[in-house]
Scaffold this motif. Structure first.
Motif, PDB file in Angstrom:
ATOM      1  N   SER A 198       0.488  -1.147   0.200  1.00  0.00           N
ATOM      2  CA  SER A 198       0.183   0.170  -0.166  1.00  0.00           C
ATOM      3  C   SER A 198       0.882   1.232   0.193  1.00  0.00           C
ATOM      4  CB  SER A 198      -1.032  -0.393   1.115  1.00  0.00           C
ATOM      5  OG  SER A 198       0.043   0.509   2.797  1.00  0.00           O
ATOM      6  N   GLN A 232       4.649   2.378  -8.755  1.00  0.00           N
ATOM      7  CA  GLN A 232       3.224   2.304  -7.589  1.00  0.00           C
ATOM      8  C   GLN A 232       3.102   1.118  -8.199  1.00  0.00           C
ATOM      9  OE1 GLN A 232      -0.025   5.034  -9.507  1.00  0.00           O
ATOM     10  NE2 GLN A 232       0.792   5.634  -6.931  1.00  0.00           N
ATOM     11  N   GLN A 264       1.509   4.044  -3.129  1.00  0.00           N
ATOM     12  CA  GLN A 264       0.150   4.708  -4.196  1.00  0.00           C
ATOM     13  C   GLN A 264       1.112   6.115  -4.062  1.00  0.00           C
ATOM     14  OE1 GLN A 264      -2.945   5.484  -1.487  1.00  0.00           O
ATOM     15  NE2 GLN A 264      -1.861   4.300   0.471  1.00  0.00           N
TER      16      GLN A 264
END
Length: 126
Positions: A8, A17, A11
């Motif tokens: 995560s 990403q 991001q």
């Protein structure tokens, strides 16, 4: 390892990403450049542990930039420093004494405390 353990976190990095392959990420020039900046900041903190103003200044700049410009949740600093501690312990297993572990744990707390203080100072809320 940070991005493998905490995908995560990707991001916040538009440049990589969407990369899934850890080897591809490891070869990413943008990621390597960012890693160098992170390690330079940590090195500056370590070199100036006897100068609390310098330590506060460096970590405040990091915290404010990540709060205001990058909008990174502060918990990621705790996650990143935890991964760093794991890697250091593995890479230097023969030299990583309980005292060294304690010192790096204190460093981890110092970083997180100062960075989150900077977040609070700028009124970050997410």
């Amino acid at each position: 390892r940070f991005f493998v353990n905490f995908p995560s976190a990707k991001q916040y990095f538009s440049q990589f990403q969407h990369m899934e392959d850890p080897l591809e990420m490891e070869r990413s020039l943008q990621l390597r450049k960012h890693a160098r900046r992170v390690m330079t900041a940590i090195n500056t903190v370590v070199e100036n542990l006897n100068d609390s103003e310098k330590v506060s200044s460096v970590l405040a700049l990091v915290g404010k930039a990540h709060a205001l410009k990058h909008k990174v949740e502060p918990i990621y600093f705790k996650k990143l420093t935890g991964v760093m501690l794991e890697v250091i312990a593995e890479e230097y297993a023969n030299d990583f004494t309980p005292e060294a572990h304690s010192a790096w744990t204190k460093m981890r707390t110092l970083i997180y405390t100062h960075v989150t203080a900077a977040y609070k100072e700028v009124g970050w809320a997410q």
